[in-house]
Design a protein around this motif. Sequence first.
Motif, PDB file in Angstrom:
ATOM      1  N   GLN A 132       0.853  -1.007   0.089  1.00  0.00           N
ATOM      2  CA  GLN A 132      -0.178   0.129   0.005  1.00  0.00           C
ATOM      3  C   GLN A 132       1.035   1.147  -0.339  1.00  0.00           C
ATOM      4  O   GLN A 132       1.260   1.669   1.116  1.00  0.00           O
ATOM      5  CB  GLN A 132      -0.847   0.018   0.989  1.00  0.00           C
ATOM      6  CG  GLN A 132      -2.003  -1.107   1.157  1.00  0.00           C
ATOM      7  CD  GLN A 132      -3.096  -1.074   2.318  1.00  0.00           C
ATOM      8  OE1 GLN A 132      -2.775  -0.287   3.289  1.00  0.00           O
ATOM      9  NE2 GLN A 132      -4.167  -1.476   1.958  1.00  0.00           N
ATOM     10  N   ASP A 133       1.253   1.716  -1.384  1.00  0.00           N
ATOM     11  CA  ASP A 133       2.111   2.758  -1.379  1.00  0.00           C
ATOM     12  C   ASP A 133       1.350   4.190  -0.768  1.00  0.00           C
ATOM     13  O   ASP A 133       0.273   4.048  -0.252  1.00  0.00           O
ATOM     14  CB  ASP A 133       2.608   3.066  -3.035  1.00  0.00           C
ATOM     15  CG  ASP A 133       1.379   3.399  -3.741  1.00  0.00           C
ATOM     16  OD1 ASP A 133       0.171   3.572  -3.263  1.00  0.00           O
ATOM     17  OD2 ASP A 133       1.570   3.408  -5.001  1.00  0.00           O
ATOM     18  N   GLU A 134       2.147   5.131  -0.786  1.00  0.00           N
ATOM     19  CA  GLU A 134       1.791   6.574  -0.327  1.00  0.00           C
ATOM     20  C   GLU A 134       0.478   7.194  -1.100  1.00  0.00           C
ATOM     21  O   GLU A 134      -0.274   7.619  -0.624  1.00  0.00           O
ATOM     22  CB  GLU A 134       2.818   7.594  -0.586  1.00  0.00           C
ATOM     23  CG  GLU A 134       2.647   8.841  -0.060  1.00  0.00           C
ATOM     24  CD  GLU A 134       3.819   9.888  -0.280  1.00  0.00           C
ATOM     25  OE1 GLU A 134       3.826  10.648  -0.737  1.00  0.00           O
ATOM     26  OE2 GLU A 134       4.921   9.508   0.409  1.00  0.00           O
ATOM     27  N   ALA A 135       0.229   6.950  -2.261  1.00  0.00           N
ATOM     28  CA  ALA A 135      -0.842   7.432  -3.088  1.00  0.00           C
ATOM     29  C   ALA A 135      -1.762   6.590  -2.582  1.00  0.00           C
ATOM     30  O   ALA A 135      -3.299   7.268  -2.314  1.00  0.00           O
ATOM     31  CB  ALA A 135      -0.619   6.799  -4.372  1.00  0.00           C
ATOM     32  N   GLN A 136      -1.962   5.342  -1.981  1.00  0.00           N
ATOM     33  CA  GLN A 136      -3.163   4.700  -1.480  1.00  0.00           C
ATOM     34  C   GLN A 136      -3.691   5.436  -0.092  1.00  0.00           C
ATOM     35  O   GLN A 136      -4.704   5.621   0.402  1.00  0.00           O
ATOM     36  CB  GLN A 136      -3.042   3.419  -1.223  1.00  0.00           C
ATOM     37  CG  GLN A 136      -3.097   2.449  -2.557  1.00  0.00           C
ATOM     38  CD  GLN A 136      -2.985   1.107  -2.418  1.00  0.00           C
ATOM     39  OE1 GLN A 136      -1.669   0.590  -1.998  1.00  0.00           O
ATOM     40  NE2 GLN A 136      -4.111   0.167  -2.222  1.00  0.00           N
ATOM     41  N   TRP A 137      -2.479   5.742   0.607  1.00  0.00           N
ATOM     42  CA  TRP A 137      -2.595   6.450   1.965  1.00  0.00           C
ATOM     43  C   TRP A 137      -3.307   7.823   1.832  1.00  0.00           C
ATOM     44  O   TRP A 137      -4.393   8.309   2.445  1.00  0.00           O
ATOM     45  CB  TRP A 137      -1.396   6.342   3.064  1.00  0.00           C
ATOM     46  CG  TRP A 137      -1.154   5.121   3.333  1.00  0.00           C
ATOM     47  CD1 TRP A 137      -0.414   3.974   2.678  1.00  0.00           C
ATOM     48  CD2 TRP A 137      -1.637   4.512   4.461  1.00  0.00           C
ATOM     49  NE1 TRP A 137      -0.158   3.027   3.543  1.00  0.00           N
ATOM     50  CE2 TRP A 137      -1.217   3.081   4.586  1.00  0.00           C
ATOM     51  CE3 TRP A 137      -2.454   4.948   5.464  1.00  0.00           C
ATOM     52  CZ2 TRP A 137      -1.376   2.109   5.623  1.00  0.00           C
ATOM     53  CZ3 TRP A 137      -2.707   4.006   6.514  1.00  0.00           C
ATOM     54  CH2 TRP A 137      -2.027   2.667   6.820  1.00  0.00           C
TER      55      TRP A 137
END
Length: 168
Positions: A132-137
């Motif tokens: 879960q990369d930064e874009a998902q968070w």
Amino acid sequence: MALISDGRFVEDSWRRLADEEALPKAGKVIVSLPRLEHALEVLGAMSTLGVIVPNTTEPSTLMEALPRLEFVSISFPALADGRGFSLARLLRRRGFKGELRASGRLVADQYPHAIGCGFDTVEIPDDLAERQDEAQWRAALNAYSTSYQRGYAGRSSILEARRRAAQS
């Protein structure tokens, strides 16, 4: 461990001490709950103190220490164990103003709820950060503009918005 703040991966400025490590004279340090009382006695004003606690901790255990603490990390041992959310809300209600961190196996879908409960940051294992990369968070953080829950992140609840609309 990866640290998320405002939907972004950031560097951690806190140093987590193992129970056998000596307490430093200065700096931002995190100790375990069993070591907290000793750390409060030993550390002076040059140190900024934080504690990591299990999600089963009674808030009353921390009440005397809260005025001296700048940081509390609440452990989340499993994805489905939400007791840490309740503990966060209780600590905020009792006046804790420092950084509140959720630490463990949380997923991006839980991020808005964590922020609403009073968490400032979320710390997840590296294997989760890879999936879960930064874009998902960031997307999770901005998924909802309001919620039914009255939160601590400055967002109003749906019920508060309805009350304001009724008064207009």
